[in-house]
Motif scaffolding. Structure first.
Motif, PDB file in Angstrom:
ATOM      1  N   PHE A   3      45.290  45.163  32.742  1.00 54.05           N
ATOM      2  CA  PHE A   3      45.730  45.967  33.882  1.00 54.05           C
ATOM      3  C   PHE A   3      45.982  47.405  33.445  1.00 54.05           C
ATOM      4  O   PHE A   3      45.583  48.344  34.126  1.00 54.05           O
ATOM      5  CB  PHE A   3      46.984  45.369  34.514  1.00 54.05           C
ATOM      6  CG  PHE A   3      47.547  46.218  35.610  1.00 54.05           C
ATOM      7  CD1 PHE A   3      46.921  46.282  36.848  1.00 54.05           C
ATOM      8  CD2 PHE A   3      48.676  46.991  35.408  1.00 54.05           C
ATOM      9  CE1 PHE A   3      47.418  47.077  37.859  1.00 54.05           C
ATOM     10  CE2 PHE A   3      49.191  47.796  36.407  1.00 54.05           C
ATOM     11  CZ  PHE A   3      48.558  47.842  37.642  1.00 54.05           C
ATOM     12  N   ARG A   4      46.644  47.596  32.324  1.00 56.99           N
ATOM     13  CA  ARG A   4      46.925  48.947  31.822  1.00 56.99           C
ATOM     14  C   ARG A   4      45.644  49.703  31.510  1.00 56.99           C
ATOM     15  O   ARG A   4      45.542  50.893  31.774  1.00 56.99           O
ATOM     16  CB  ARG A   4      47.790  48.887  30.575  1.00 56.99           C
ATOM     17  CG  ARG A   4      49.208  48.477  30.852  1.00 56.99           C
ATOM     18  CD  ARG A   4      50.014  48.542  29.587  1.00 56.99           C
ATOM     19  NE  ARG A   4      51.323  47.977  29.787  1.00 56.99           N
ATOM     20  CZ  ARG A   4      52.205  47.803  28.846  1.00 56.99           C
ATOM     21  NH1 ARG A   4      51.912  48.148  27.610  1.00 56.99           N
ATOM     22  NH2 ARG A   4      53.374  47.286  29.106  1.00 56.99           N
ATOM     23  N   GLY A   9      41.784  53.860  33.469  1.00 56.79           N
ATOM     24  CA  GLY A   9      40.362  54.174  33.597  1.00 56.79           C
ATOM     25  C   GLY A   9      39.600  53.982  32.290  1.00 56.79           C
ATOM     26  O   GLY A   9      38.597  54.632  32.037  1.00 56.79           O
ATOM     27  N   VAL A  10      40.074  53.055  31.471  1.00 57.60           N
ATOM     28  CA  VAL A  10      39.478  52.816  30.160  1.00 57.60           C
ATOM     29  C   VAL A  10      38.888  51.410  30.129  1.00 57.60           C
ATOM     30  O   VAL A  10      39.495  50.466  30.610  1.00 57.60           O
ATOM     31  CB  VAL A  10      40.556  52.942  29.048  1.00 57.60           C
ATOM     32  CG1 VAL A  10      39.989  52.570  27.700  1.00 57.60           C
ATOM     33  CG2 VAL A  10      41.148  54.338  29.030  1.00 57.60           C
ATOM     34  N   SER A  11      37.711  51.298  29.556  1.00 60.23           N
ATOM     35  CA  SER A  11      37.151  49.963  29.330  1.00 60.23           C
ATOM     36  C   SER A  11      37.058  49.744  27.825  1.00 60.23           C
ATOM     37  O   SER A  11      36.773  50.662  27.072  1.00 60.23           O
ATOM     38  CB  SER A  11      35.770  49.836  29.976  1.00 60.23           C
ATOM     39  OG  SER A  11      34.856  50.705  29.353  1.00 60.23           O
TER      40      SER A  11
END
Length: 126
Positions: A3-4, A9-11
């Motif tokens: 979730f964080r 906006g990080v994968s």
């Protein structure tokens, strides 16, 4: 944690492989992490590791590396013949400095069995 990451906006694509003999990974990455592996390798394996890491990076890729680092003490020197030794101060810079700009994030010395540690953030030169 997922979730964080999504909120930021990080994968993240976690990959586990042997950096001395890659089998499961190809392409380039923005960020790599080594938490205590490089300093455990023999000199030959360190050279293979570096050869395999370079193609995984592109200009501006970042590489966070944590190592055990100190000058070998008298009683540790016989183990060097078997490839078992800590990294000496400055060794990470010598090994990676041709290809990466290196920022020292932390260096600490200890008085116990583990003589010290260091954390470096390396950015691939373009």
């Amino acid at each position: 944690m997922p979730f964080r990451l999504a909120t930021a906006g990080v994968s993240v694509n976690w990959i586990e492989d042997d950096l001395t003999h890659l089998r499961h990974v190809s392409g380039t990455f923005d960020f790599l992490v080594d938490w205590g592996v490089y300093d455990d390798l023999t000199m030959n394996d360190r050279r293979a590791y570096l050869r395999n890491v370079l193609p995984l990076t592109h200009s501006k890729s970042q590489f966070l590396i944590y190592v055990h680092q100190w000058l070998p003490r008298w009683w540790e020197k016989p183990f060097s013949a078997f490839g078992m030794r800590p990294m000496a101060p400055g060794e990470a810079q010598a090994d990676f400095g041709t290809h990466f700009n290196i920022e020292t994030l932390a260096e600490r010395r200890f008085s116990g069995f583990i003589g010290g540690e260091a954390v470096y953030l390396m950015t691939r030169k373009g």
